[in-house]
Design a protein around this motif. Structure first.
Motif, PDB file in Angstrom:
ATOM      1  N   SER A 180       4.627   2.274  -4.463  1.00 39.51           N
ATOM      2  CA  SER A 180       5.648   2.295  -5.325  1.00 39.51           C
ATOM      3  C   SER A 180       6.403   1.092  -5.673  1.00 39.51           C
ATOM      4  CB  SER A 180       6.752   3.221  -4.752  1.00 39.51           C
ATOM      5  OG  SER A 180       7.236   2.870  -3.623  1.00 39.51           O
ATOM      6  N   HIS A 181       7.265   0.990  -6.741  1.00 36.07           N
ATOM      7  CA  HIS A 181       7.876  -0.373  -7.222  1.00 36.07           C
ATOM      8  C   HIS A 181       9.299  -0.009  -7.224  1.00 36.07           C
ATOM      9  CE1 HIS A 181       3.882  -2.105  -8.416  1.00 36.07           C
ATOM     10  NE2 HIS A 181       3.780  -0.855  -8.925  1.00 36.07           N
ATOM     11  N   MET A 182      10.137  -1.072  -7.023  1.00 36.17           N
ATOM     12  CA  MET A 182      11.499  -0.808  -6.866  1.00 36.17           C
ATOM     13  C   MET A 182      12.211  -2.166  -7.393  1.00 36.17           C
ATOM     14  SD  MET A 182      13.855   0.992  -4.025  1.00 36.17           S
ATOM     15  CE  MET A 182      13.194   2.464  -4.069  1.00 36.17           C
ATOM     16  N   TYR A 183      13.162  -2.126  -8.018  1.00 39.40           N
ATOM     17  CA  TYR A 183      13.848  -3.232  -8.561  1.00 39.40           C
ATOM     18  C   TYR A 183      14.770  -3.705  -7.436  1.00 39.40           C
ATOM     19  CZ  TYR A 183      12.819  -2.313 -13.430  1.00 39.40           C
ATOM     20  OH  TYR A 183      12.109  -2.073 -14.421  1.00 39.40           O
ATOM     21  N   VAL A 184      14.905  -4.983  -7.202  1.00 40.99           N
ATOM     22  CA  VAL A 184      15.615  -5.434  -5.928  1.00 40.99           C
ATOM     23  C   VAL A 184      17.201  -4.933  -5.785  1.00 40.99           C
ATOM     24  CG1 VAL A 184      16.370  -7.561  -6.863  1.00 40.99           C
ATOM     25  CG2 VAL A 184      15.962  -7.393  -4.255  1.00 40.99           C
ATOM     26  N   ASP A 185      18.046  -4.721  -7.024  1.00 42.90           N
ATOM     27  CA  ASP A 185      19.264  -4.406  -6.843  1.00 42.90           C
ATOM     28  C   ASP A 185      19.233  -2.807  -6.275  1.00 42.90           C
ATOM     29  OD1 ASP A 185      18.074  -3.454  -9.037  1.00 42.90           O
ATOM     30  OD2 ASP A 185      19.814  -3.854 -10.333  1.00 42.90           O
ATOM     31  N   ASN A 186      18.434  -2.215  -6.871  1.00 43.36           N
ATOM     32  CA  ASN A 186      18.243  -0.816  -6.315  1.00 43.36           C
ATOM     33  C   ASN A 186      17.844  -0.494  -4.777  1.00 43.36           C
ATOM     34  OD1 ASN A 186      18.120   2.149  -6.553  1.00 43.36           O
ATOM     35  ND2 ASN A 186      15.965   2.171  -7.203  1.00 43.36           N
ATOM     36  N   ALA A 187      16.716  -1.420  -4.465  1.00 36.18           N
ATOM     37  CA  ALA A 187      16.362  -1.572  -3.261  1.00 36.18           C
ATOM     38  C   ALA A 187      17.236  -1.751  -2.156  1.00 36.18           C
ATOM     39  CB  ALA A 187      15.133  -2.513  -3.024  1.00 36.18           C
ATOM     40  N   ALA A 188      18.251  -2.682  -2.387  1.00 37.18           N
ATOM     41  CA  ALA A 188      19.443  -3.238  -1.759  1.00 37.18           C
ATOM     42  C   ALA A 188      20.276  -1.787  -1.486  1.00 37.18           C
ATOM     43  CB  ALA A 188      20.226  -4.320  -2.389  1.00 37.18           C
ATOM     44  N   MET A 189      20.467  -1.089  -2.448  1.00 34.22           N
ATOM     45  CA  MET A 189      21.133   0.091  -2.349  1.00 34.22           C
ATOM     46  C   MET A 189      20.478   1.291  -1.745  1.00 34.22           C
ATOM     47  SD  MET A 189      22.723   2.480  -5.723  1.00 34.22           S
ATOM     48  CE  MET A 189      21.391   2.910  -6.224  1.00 34.22           C
ATOM     49  N   GLN A 190      19.273   1.397  -1.862  1.00 36.13           N
ATOM     50  CA  GLN A 190      18.500   2.578  -1.377  1.00 36.13           C
ATOM     51  C   GLN A 190      18.431   2.233   0.351  1.00 36.13           C
ATOM     52  OE1 GLN A 190      17.524   5.338  -2.583  1.00 36.13           O
ATOM     53  NE2 GLN A 190      18.205   4.707  -4.589  1.00 36.13           N
ATOM     54  N   LEU A 191      18.323   1.100   0.827  1.00 40.28           N
ATOM     55  CA  LEU A 191      18.469   0.434   2.087  1.00 40.28           C
ATOM     56  C   LEU A 191      19.566   0.988   2.921  1.00 40.28           C
ATOM     57  CD1 LEU A 191      16.867  -2.914   2.243  1.00 40.28           C
ATOM     58  CD2 LEU A 191      15.985  -0.848   3.584  1.00 40.28           C
ATOM     59  N   VAL A 192      20.640   1.174   2.178  1.00 41.54           N
ATOM     60  CA  VAL A 192      21.757   1.621   2.856  1.00 41.54           C
ATOM     61  C   VAL A 192      22.032   3.290   2.671  1.00 41.54           C
ATOM     62  CG1 VAL A 192      23.464  -0.671   3.440  1.00 41.54           C
ATOM     63  CG2 VAL A 192      23.373   0.654   1.270  1.00 41.54           C
ATOM     64  N   ARG A 193      21.575   3.515   1.420  1.00 42.38           N
ATOM     65  CA  ARG A 193      21.608   5.150   1.202  1.00 42.38           C
ATOM     66  C   ARG A 193      20.699   5.910   1.878  1.00 42.38           C
ATOM     67  NH1 ARG A 193      20.276   9.347  -1.953  1.00 42.38           N
ATOM     68  NH2 ARG A 193      18.093   8.286  -2.602  1.00 42.38           N
ATOM     69  N   ALA A 194      19.650   5.677   1.938  1.00 43.74           N
ATOM     70  CA  ALA A 194      18.466   6.485   2.748  1.00 43.74           C
ATOM     71  C   ALA A 194      17.132   5.539   3.070  1.00 43.74           C
ATOM     72  CB  ALA A 194      17.928   7.726   1.692  1.00 43.74           C
ATOM     73  N   PRO A 195      17.612   4.662   4.070  1.00 45.72           N
ATOM     74  CA  PRO A 195      16.476   3.837   4.489  1.00 45.72           C
ATOM     75  C   PRO A 195      15.292   4.414   5.064  1.00 45.72           C
ATOM     76  CG  PRO A 195      18.568   3.929   6.244  1.00 45.72           C
ATOM     77  CD  PRO A 195      18.880   4.860   4.964  1.00 45.72           C
ATOM     78  N   LYS A 196      15.348   5.747   5.387  1.00 41.26           N
ATOM     79  CA  LYS A 196      14.239   6.133   6.017  1.00 41.26           C
ATOM     80  C   LYS A 196      12.832   6.509   4.941  1.00 41.26           C
ATOM     81  CE  LYS A 196      16.562   8.608   8.978  1.00 41.26           C
ATOM     82  NZ  LYS A 196      16.814   9.867   9.901  1.00 41.26           N
ATOM     83  N   GLN A 197      13.513   6.423   3.719  1.00 42.06           N
ATOM     84  CA  GLN A 197      12.308   6.645   2.278  1.00 42.06           C
ATOM     85  C   GLN A 197      11.325   5.598   2.590  1.00 42.06           C
ATOM     86  OE1 GLN A 197      13.917   5.513  -1.687  1.00 42.06           O
ATOM     87  NE2 GLN A 197      15.634   5.479  -0.415  1.00 42.06           N
ATOM     88  N   PHE A 198      11.611   4.172   3.275  1.00 45.38           N
ATOM     89  CA  PHE A 198      10.791   3.235   3.294  1.00 45.38           C
ATOM     90  C   PHE A 198       9.842   3.203   4.445  1.00 45.38           C
ATOM     91  CE2 PHE A 198      14.497   1.610   1.043  1.00 45.38           C
ATOM     92  CZ  PHE A 198      13.819   1.397  -0.072  1.00 45.38           C
ATOM     93  N   ASP A 199       8.744   2.874   4.402  1.00 47.59           N
ATOM     94  CA  ASP A 199       7.693   2.570   5.462  1.00 47.59           C
ATOM     95  C   ASP A 199       7.392   0.765   5.415  1.00 47.59           C
ATOM     96  OD1 ASP A 199       5.598   2.529   7.307  1.00 47.59           O
ATOM     97  OD2 ASP A 199       4.056   3.112   6.100  1.00 47.59           O
ATOM     98  N   VAL A 200       6.724   0.360   4.395  1.00 49.08           N
ATOM     99  CA  VAL A 200       6.397  -0.776   4.208  1.00 49.08           C
ATOM    100  C   VAL A 200       6.951  -1.468   3.116  1.00 49.08           C
ATOM    101  CG1 VAL A 200       4.882  -2.630   4.374  1.00 49.08           C
ATOM    102  CG2 VAL A 200       4.354  -1.055   5.753  1.00 49.08           C
ATOM    103  N   ILE A 201       7.697  -2.468   2.988  1.00 52.28           N
ATOM    104  CA  ILE A 201       8.248  -3.126   1.846  1.00 52.28           C
ATOM    105  C   ILE A 201       7.520  -4.562   1.933  1.00 52.28           C
ATOM    106  CG2 ILE A 201      10.285  -4.265   0.994  1.00 52.28           C
ATOM    107  CD1 ILE A 201      12.086  -2.261   2.123  1.00 52.28           C
ATOM    108  N   VAL A 202       7.095  -4.666   0.568  1.00 55.67           N
ATOM    109  CA  VAL A 202       6.728  -6.259   0.294  1.00 55.67           C
ATOM    110  C   VAL A 202       7.335  -6.837  -0.928  1.00 55.67           C
ATOM    111  CG1 VAL A 202       4.624  -5.458  -1.456  1.00 55.67           C
ATOM    112  CG2 VAL A 202       4.644  -7.551  -0.306  1.00 55.67           C
ATOM    113  N   THR A 203       7.760  -8.064  -0.631  1.00 51.67           N
ATOM    114  CA  THR A 203       8.654  -8.731  -1.614  1.00 51.67           C
ATOM    115  C   THR A 203       8.618 -10.367  -1.614  1.00 51.67           C
ATOM    116  OG1 THR A 203      10.681  -8.643  -2.657  1.00 51.67           O
ATOM    117  CG2 THR A 203      10.800  -8.580  -0.398  1.00 51.67           C
ATOM    118  N   GLY A 204       9.042 -10.954  -2.432  1.00 51.81           N
ATOM    119  CA  GLY A 204       8.929 -12.376  -2.507  1.00 51.81           C
ATOM    120  C   GLY A 204      10.090 -13.024  -1.472  1.00 51.81           C
ATOM    121  N   ASN A 205       9.771 -14.304  -1.520  1.00 53.11           N
ATOM    122  CA  ASN A 205      10.696 -15.174  -0.336  1.00 53.11           C
ATOM    123  C   ASN A 205      12.074 -14.780  -0.248  1.00 53.11           C
ATOM    124  OD1 ASN A 205      11.058 -16.964   1.380  1.00 53.11           O
ATOM    125  ND2 ASN A 205       9.763 -18.423   0.429  1.00 53.11           N
ATOM    126  N   MET A 206      12.961 -14.984  -1.540  1.00 51.40           N
ATOM    127  CA  MET A 206      14.171 -14.790  -1.547  1.00 51.40           C
ATOM    128  C   MET A 206      14.672 -13.482  -1.266  1.00 51.40           C
ATOM    129  SD  MET A 206      17.184 -16.507  -3.929  1.00 51.40           S
ATOM    130  CE  MET A 206      16.711 -15.819  -5.283  1.00 51.40           C
TER     131      MET A 206
END
Ligand code: IPM
Ligand code: MG
Length: 358
Positions: A220-246
């Motif tokens: 799946s793909h996610m914009y980083v702003d949404n990912a920041a929000m989802q991480l505190v909203r419902a973090p267990k939806q993630f298994d592996v996240i891949v992203t750039g350096n910053m």
């Protein structure tokens, strides 16, 4: 079995204190499992600036190249903050990453059940949390050229950096992430800003291309702003996240806090030969340096990751992790993970307890 070399780089701030504890554990496990490890130490960061006027002395880089694995404490501190960019302690760390081509940074965020109450989120949101962030570590805006501060014709100065990724760079970190997902829950979320940044449009395209090589992984793909929000909203939806350096730098700190304390999180930075540098995700914490209260567990668990990923010593790695679990079961807590009913211990007492549990 031939002997293998582990380079210890304590660095700055709490670095020396936490490396001392991890070294204690590594030396014990070396004996116990007859691993034939030899240890060397080196200067990096502010410590190296003080001695050699260089955050990454040639001697350290040489030792690092020859080592089978590196265990690093942390670098940086207010003492060196005013120095020009090329002379900052962080350059020592970034120089090691780029010179050794450690492009794949694995940052697992796992909630130890014993620490559920240390998280700032509700227990039901974080219980059982087990995420792996795969961060690209030798490219992106951290290393892109051109960069600097320039004088404009108008007379004012402008600071600028370049956010660039080649297809090759994207593909090789993508493969690491897809393979990690295959070993775990088979779900990969690629985080980008493809609604604004061309470089991440390409990132997304390459990830989609790779997907055909890994039919068993759900991408799946996610914009980083949404990912920041989802991480505190419902973090267990993630298994592996891949992203750039910053983005990976930022999201991994956020993920760390879900688990209660960044003082628990290890990391591995690997190159294509599986040579690796291992370090806690946290920084040098100058505010508590020398007080003997820092949590050495992230470094100790990083040492376990080192045994697993670079030295192929799964049993020894598992033994360290089991020992850490046992001291948490015993209720021993450094200040950062302290909660009701826990027994507060110092950095050294925590190291001693893990040693005893081994
Ligand atoms: C990290 C740190 C480093 C980074 C700093 C110290 C250069 O924050 O490892 O996450 O930004 O990569
Ligand atoms: Mg960081």
């Amino acid at each position: 079995m031939m002997s293998r070399t582990v380079l210890l780089l304590p660095g700055d701030g709490i670095g020396p204190e936490i490396i001392t504890e991890a070294e204690k554990i590594l030396r014990a496990i070396n004996e116990k499992f007859d691993l034939k490890l030899t240890f060397e130490t080196g200067l990096v960061g502010g410590a190296a600036l003080d001695e050699e006027d260089n955050p990454l002395p040639d001697e350290t880089l040489e030792k690092a190249r020859k080592a089978d694995a590196i265990l690093l404490g942390a670098v940086g501190g207010p003492k060196w903050d005013a120095l020009p960019m090329a002379k900052r302690p962080e350059k020592g760390l970034l120089g090691l990453r780029s010179n050794l081509k450690l492009f794949a940074n694995l940052r697992p965020a796992i909630l130890y059940p014993q620490l559920a109450s240390a998280s700032s989120l509700k227990p039901e949101v974080v219980s059982g949390l087990d995420i792996m962030i795969v961060r690209e570590l030798t490219g992106g805006i951290y290393f892109g050229q051109p960069r600097g501060v320039r004088q404009l014709e108008s007379g004012e100065r402008q600071g600028y950096n370049t956010y660039a990724y080649t297809e090759t760079e994207i593909r090789r970190i993508g493969r690491v992430a897809f393979e990690a997902a295959q070993q775990r829950g088979k779900k990969l979320c690629s985080v980008d800003k493809a609604n604004v940044l061309e470089v991440t449009v390409l990132w997304r395209e390459i990830m989609n291309e790779l997907k055909s090589e890994y039919p068993d992984v759900e991408l799946s793909h996610m914009y980083v702003d949404n990912a920041a929000m989802q991480l505190v909203r419902a973090p267990k939806q993630f298994d592996v996240i891949v992203t750039g350096n910053m983005f990976g730098d930022i999201l991994s700190d956020e993920a760390a806090m879900l688990t209660g304390s960044i003082g628990m999180l290890p990391s591995a930075s690997l190159n294509s030969e599986k040579q690796g540098m291992y370090e806690p995700c946290h920084g040098s914490a100058p505010d508590i340096a020398g007080k003997g209260i820092a949590n050495p567990l992230a470094t100790i668990i990083s040492a376990a990751m080192m045994l697993r990923y670079s030295l192929d010593e799964e049993a020894a790695a598992a033994a360290i992790e089991a020992a850490v679990n046992r001291v948490l079961d015993q209720g021993l807590r450094t200040a950062d993970i302290m909660s009701e009913g826990g027994t507060r211990v110092s950095t050294r007492e925590m190291g001693d307890a893990v040693l005893a549990a081994l």
